[in-house]
Design a protein around this motif. Sequence first.
Motif, short mmCIF file in Angstrom:
data_model
loop_
_atom_site.label_atom_id
_atom_site.label_comp_id
_atom_site.label_asym_id
_atom_site.label_seq_id
_atom_site.Cartn_x
_atom_site.Cartn_y
_atom_site.Cartn_z
N LEU A 178 53.02 46.38 26.44
CA LEU A 178 52.13 45.72 27.38
C LEU A 178 51.71 46.73 28.44
CD1 LEU A 178 54.14 42.41 27.78
CD2 LEU A 178 52.14 42.81 26.37
N ARG A 179 50.52 47.23 28.31
CA ARG A 179 50.03 48.25 29.25
C ARG A 179 48.51 48.14 29.32
NH1 ARG A 179 51.04 54.08 27.45
NH2 ARG A 179 52.93 53.08 26.77
N LYS A 180 47.98 48.26 30.51
CA LYS A 180 46.52 48.28 30.66
C LYS A 180 46.02 49.68 30.40
CE LYS A 180 45.49 44.71 34.03
NZ LYS A 180 44.97 44.47 35.38
N LYS A 181 44.82 49.76 29.85
CA LYS A 181 44.20 51.08 29.67
C LYS A 181 43.66 51.55 31.01
CE LYS A 181 42.68 51.03 24.90
NZ LYS A 181 41.53 51.14 24.01
#
Length: 148
Positions: free
Chosen positions: A12-15
Amino acid sequence: MAESDWDTVTVLRKKGPTAAQAKSKQAILAAQRRGEDVETSKKWAAGQNKQHSITKNTAKLDRETEELHHDRVPLEVGKVIQQGRQSKGLTQKDLATKINEKPQVIADYESGRAIPNNQVLGKIERAIGLKLRGRDVGKPIEKGPRAK
């Protein structure tokens, strides 16, 4: 150990923003609002092909007055350049090409509008074979052995 499934991984990581988005005005303002450190710098003379950078204060040139002015090439030197060039059968453009300068530079030197540059004067001297600096302006250059 049987409970862990190593084949499926969930991250779970935003670009992050792309380089173009990070440089936009909106992205900079948004980062400032969030309180992040923003560093901006402007490149000076980037992407230009300038051979000679003029180190004299160009701001001073703009504020030229009677008591504060830059020295110009004397008209005597301009006449010597013109006569030497014509005696060799060269046009201003030919002479400029020969010394790797723009034709406007030659025109400025001949009319006395140019600020003297020893590098350019030396190139013109060698091209026309006449002295332009010192006491014997207009005399031919002696071609002797160079001092070591």
